[in-house]
Design a protein around this motif. Sequence first.
Motif, mmCIF file in Angstrom:
data_model
loop_
_atom_site.group_PDB
_atom_site.id
_atom_site.type_symbol
_atom_site.label_atom_id
_atom_site.label_comp_id
_atom_site.label_asym_id
_atom_site.label_seq_id
_atom_site.Cartn_x
_atom_site.Cartn_y
_atom_site.Cartn_z
ATOM 1 N N ARG A 9 0.832 -1.200 0.000
ATOM 2 C CA ARG A 9 0.000 0.000 0.000
ATOM 3 C C ARG A 9 0.863 1.245 0.000
ATOM 4 O O ARG A 9 2.033 1.221 0.397
ATOM 5 N N GLU A 10 0.258 2.338 -0.463
ATOM 6 C CA GLU A 10 0.914 3.640 -0.450
ATOM 7 C C GLU A 10 -0.161 4.720 -0.541
ATOM 8 O O GLU A 10 -1.310 4.436 -0.925
ATOM 9 N N ILE A 90 -4.548 4.429 8.910
ATOM 10 C CA ILE A 90 -5.522 3.683 8.102
ATOM 11 C C ILE A 90 -5.123 2.215 8.186
ATOM 12 O O ILE A 90 -3.990 1.853 7.846
ATOM 13 N N GLU A 91 -6.045 1.387 8.666
ATOM 14 C CA GLU A 91 -5.788 -0.042 8.805
ATOM 15 C C GLU A 91 -6.754 -0.820 7.922
ATOM 16 O O GLU A 91 -7.789 -0.304 7.488
ATOM 17 N N CYS A 92 -6.406 -2.089 7.675
ATOM 18 C CA CYS A 92 -7.283 -2.933 6.846
ATOM 19 C C CYS A 92 -7.086 -4.396 7.235
ATOM 20 O O CYS A 92 -5.943 -4.866 7.364
ATOM 21 N N ASN A 93 -8.194 -5.102 7.436
ATOM 22 C CA ASN A 93 -8.179 -6.539 7.689
ATOM 23 C C ASN A 93 -8.604 -7.259 6.409
ATOM 24 O O ASN A 93 -9.705 -7.040 5.895
ATOM 25 N N GLU A 112 0.166 5.523 8.311
ATOM 26 C CA GLU A 112 -0.104 6.815 8.944
ATOM 27 C C GLU A 112 -0.168 7.905 7.878
ATOM 28 O O GLU A 112 0.669 7.970 6.970
ATOM 29 N N ILE A 113 -1.167 8.761 7.999
ATOM 30 C CA ILE A 113 -1.307 9.896 7.094
ATOM 31 C C ILE A 113 -1.482 11.163 7.922
ATOM 32 O O ILE A 113 -1.955 11.124 9.059
ATOM 33 N N SER A 114 -1.098 12.284 7.342
ATOM 34 C CA SER A 114 -1.225 13.580 8.017
ATOM 35 C C SER A 114 -1.902 14.565 7.086
ATOM 36 O O SER A 114 -1.647 14.573 5.876
#
Length: 645
Positions: A9-10, A90-93, A112-114
């Motif tokens: 991811r990005e 942002i997490e994802c299962n 992590e995003i800002s």
Amino acid sequence: MESAIRITRETEFYQGYIRFKMAVTNESPYAVNEVTLDFVYDDELLRVDRYEPLYVEKKGKLHLGSIDGGKSKSIAVYFDPQMCSKGTDIECNVAYKDYKGKRYIVQMEPKEISVICPIFRTVSDINTGRLKEILERLPHSESCVFEVLSSFDMFKLVNLSREVIEKRNVKHVRTLYTKDKTNYELWYYGKTKVNDDNIVIKLSFLAVQHTVELFAATQTAEALTGLLADVGKDLKVTIESRVTGKGRFNLHLINSKITGNTINNLLDQCNMDGTCDVNIVIDNINERTNAGRSSVNNTNFLNEQEEQRLEAEKQALIKIEQEKQESLQKEKAEKELLRKREEERLRKQREELGRIQAAEEPKRKEEEYARLKKEKERQEQLQKEKAEKELLRQREEEWLKKQKEKLEQIKTAEEAKIKQNEAQARLRMEQEMQERLQKEKAKQELLHKREKEKAEKQLKNKNASTCQKINSNNSKSNNKMLMFVVVFGILVLIVFFAIIPAASSSEQKAIDESVKGDNYYNQGNYDSALQAYDNAIELDVDNSTYYHSKGTALCGLGRYDESLDSYNKALDLDENYTAAWTGKGYALNELSRYDEALVAFDKAIEINSMDAQAWSGKSEALFKLGKYEEAQAAAEDALDVRSFG
């Protein structure tokens, strides 16, 4: 156990959004099924705008379907920031089932995003021309449109929105509105404190559409995203919290769109020198109306008392905002704690689920084996039943085929026998006729010989009497009378012998034509046979045999309707003519008039129960009517009659 999938991811800032790109790769050689994505994020800081490509979404989870071995599937999620934040995860299962049906859950490493809000430090004012130049050069721009769901008070909305913008260190450039006061625009200019980048902000109010538009143009995508999140949230909270009572506003975000540079605004109708179209009114606050005046013009919206009230409300709003930020920080800390507790609970739950699955795996495998065995037995039983049905069908088809072939053989044999019998009958009739004619001819020759001898004897006596002298007149008269009687008798004999041979000659010609027709028929020349039979009928119209033969020739030509007429004429002359009834039945069979054909065959059998061809034709008619048992019985009767004959 090592997971079969790998997650990459990005994130990037893209046209005012945070675009989160994610790929799920199946590194096993087998396909994985029922792949689902369950995103976890702070919904007060982020809002999902859309997914690309579109996948099925159920209960907040995205369903990617199946992923073949060695393949991957990707998705891009567009997050719309709701406020500025130094950092959020942002997490994802990712859940899936392997080729054995066992379910797994893999956690993506948090990203992590800002969302950084720009800090303004604007020193100088600009004019309209400079504003338009800066607006054209800024590469990033976007609009957020809010719908006012209750009453639309233009005056209140303009003033409250101005407060929100002017809390930041920006410069007011122009306020424009139409003469009918249905469209207002507030234009602001500012610079960022860190990078000294230009920023343009516009607030637009449309009375007809009941909408408020917040537009921003910036030098960087990061600044644009943070600015719209910060100002948009502040604008919505301020308007909804400051207005109470009957005219309370309720703002709802209905659109967030990329505009490039803003279009269809009132500023476009103004020139670089600041003059605008006649329908546009300029409400200039910062520029002086003339060089001698030292105070700023009051706007068309606010009077002096209103400005004092707004200043007091502004201070109160700042305090409220500070308290709110403290409350948000506290809530965020509590949510973070709850999130960690929830993660711990989910981790323990997954561990417990793993233990349960491990304990139940042997039982599940045993049940699966039993189910597969039962399914295999059921399939084998179905295959067996299908094979049996197919075998029965093949046997039935074979039986029907044999019956049909048998009937065809019987029919062919009967037709050959009928033709042979008819030929023999014609030959016997011809022989009998020849014998009768020969006897008649011999008889006539004998009579002719006797009459000739008698005439010669009388002539001799006459010559002798002529030599004698007849003295009396009476004697002469008697001789003349005798002479008349002799001549008359000879004439009668001549007429008699002329009539008898003529009649015998007509019948003989009819027989000859009939025999000729039979020869043509046996050669398969049905047209010539038909012509010969017609010639025979012209010579002897009362002979039923010739009509029957004509009907047979017409059947050979496929002219079954005409053959019925010939068979009916033969039956009119001889209603007990068995061969005519049988031929009529076969013609009706060819015309698919099977019920009528049965009547004809039954009549033929009634007259002659030993007519094998009639039994064979009846069997064919019953078979065509679907009466297979009766057809079989009739076919057996035909064979019995044939073997008996």
